[in-house]
Design an enzyme around this catalytic site. Structure first.
Site, PDB file in Angstrom:
ATOM      1  CB  ALA A  18      -0.880  -0.030   1.594  1.00  0.00           C
ATOM      2  CG  ASP A  19       2.680   2.532   3.657  1.00  0.00           C
ATOM      3  OD1 ASP A  19       2.141   3.944   3.856  1.00  0.00           O
ATOM      4  OD2 ASP A  19       3.277   1.643   4.124  1.00  0.00           O
TER       5      ASP A  19
END
Length: 404
Positions: free
Chosen positions: A168-169
């Site tokens: 996600a990051d």
């Protein structure tokens, strides 16, 4: 050669991964990034994970690459004035605090655009700057859960699983860099001046996942995790282990490549079976296909599988570990793993490869306050004023700092 972004200046107020990765990706192609850290609290990525022989965190070395480091308390009146001077000469500001932090510090978008109407502001947060979940705290794993990624990863009868990297990051860092470039393009074309890029971490994965939503809304099909096979299992493939213990991923994305794969593992009898004449028909009998591939691979060594697949122009890719990656002939040929003089730690180099204005690794992550003195000097501060700011705790510098 100079990078294509060599005249782009970015002020980074980010921390951890998502925001800083956006700036790092652009720094690879020449952007002048000034990363601001608090004198009393540096970015946690400096200490998270394993350390190199010099005691510096290896994750920091790559996330802090090519960046100048300013140690500044931007929340104080004096620090805010310094931030203003930086913003007035910048093209982009990157931040990934929780919504409201900039506003409470007196430097929300309205203020920043008063200082510089052309400023592009990338705002990364867990759930976005508005909506019912605006103030809910979030980390990358929460975003992986909300996007549906965790739900589709793992075995059918097992729990949802997170991938083996901060998906996600990392995807948010990539999407943030894209957002910055889109906003800069709009500014260059005169369709907008400074604007805010509002990016929620879960949205980056949601956009890249994409197909589950049209699958449900358009075809009334709800994908489910499927272990070593694809969640929707619309094409033959999966993860298989050879008799000598090597994991391979096998895939075929079209009817033609699927026929070649079937012929490699089952001969003409399997490839010409009417059940497998199209991908649509094949998807109804995917368990038969999976079992045929599994039987073929598990009963042969890696070299035997590779030879038979090559003969039929079918695709089977060995699953590489990190040691394999660092010695892989193709990766080395492409120059994808690089370092700088005097540094043992290697990192992934600038990607993509540009023919005329390629990216470059100039230096790895530098110490706290490494560039404070030179940055302030460039802003017009005298040596005496810099000393006074340091004594008052608004700024800190590293003794013996050098210019990168």
């Amino acid at each position: 050669m100079t990078g294509p972004l060599n005249q782009l200046r970015i002020v980074e107020l980010g921390h951890v991964i998502a925001g800083p990765l956006s700036a790092a990706l652009l720094s690879d192609f020449g952007a002048d990034v000034i990363k601001i850290e608090s004198p009393s609290r540096t970015d946690m990525m400096r200490d998270l994970g394993p350390k190199a022989e010099d005691g510096v965190g290896v994750w920091w070395k790559t996330l802090g690459r090519n960046k100048k480091i300013l140690s500044l308390n931007w929340k104080s009146a004096e620090g805010r004035d310094i931030l203003r001077k930086l913003v007035e000469g910048a093209d982009v500001l990157v931040e990934n605090f929780r919504p409201g932090v900039l506003e409470r510090g007196g430097v929300g978008p309205n203020t920043l655009h008063e200082w510089n109407p052309d400023l592009i502001i990338l705002r990364v947060s867990g759930y976005g700057q508005d909506g019912p979940m605006r103030d809910v705290p979030a980390f990358g794993r929460a975003a992986e859960a909300m996007s549906g990624l965790a739900h589709l990863t793992g075995f059918t009868d097992g729990p949802p699983m997170h991938p083996g990297f901060p998906a996600a990051d990392s995807t948010t860092g990539l999407m943030g860099a894209l957002g910055i470039m889109l906003a800069l393009f709009a500014r260059e074309k005169g369709s907008a001046r400074g604007q805010v890029v509002d990016l929620a971490v879960f949205e980056s994965l949601l956009r890249l996942m994409d197909y589950p939503v049209p699958a449900l809304t358009g075809a009334n099909h709800s994908p489910r995790r499927n272990g070593l096979r694809q969640p929707m299992d619309f094409a033959p493939g999966g993860m298989f282990r050879t008799s000598d213990g090597v994991w391979l991923t096998v895939s075929a994305g079209s009817a033609e490549t699927a026929q070649r794969l079937l012929r490699a593992v089952g001969g003409d009898a399997l490839a010409d079976d009417p059940r497998f004449s199209t991908l649509a028909e094949m998807s109804s009998h995917m368990t038969v296909v999976f079992d045929a591939i599994n039987d073929f691979v598990t009963q042969r060594t890696l070299s035997e599988v590779e030879a038979e697949f090559a003969r039929h122009d079918a695709v089977a890719s060995r699953v590489l570990n990190v040691e394999d990656i660092t010695t892989n002939e193709q990766i080395c040929h492409r120059g994808d793993i690089v370092s700088v003089d005097g540094e043992k730690t290697k990192v992934i180099g600038p990607i993509p490869h540009l023919s005329a204005t390629p990216g470059a690794l100039r230096w790895l992550g530098r110490p706290p306050g490494a560039d404070s003195r030179s940055i302030l000097h460039d802003l017009g501060f005298t040596k005496e004023r810099i000393t006074a700011l340091c004594e008052a705790g608004h700024v800190s510098v590293k003794d013996g700092e050098g210019t990168p």
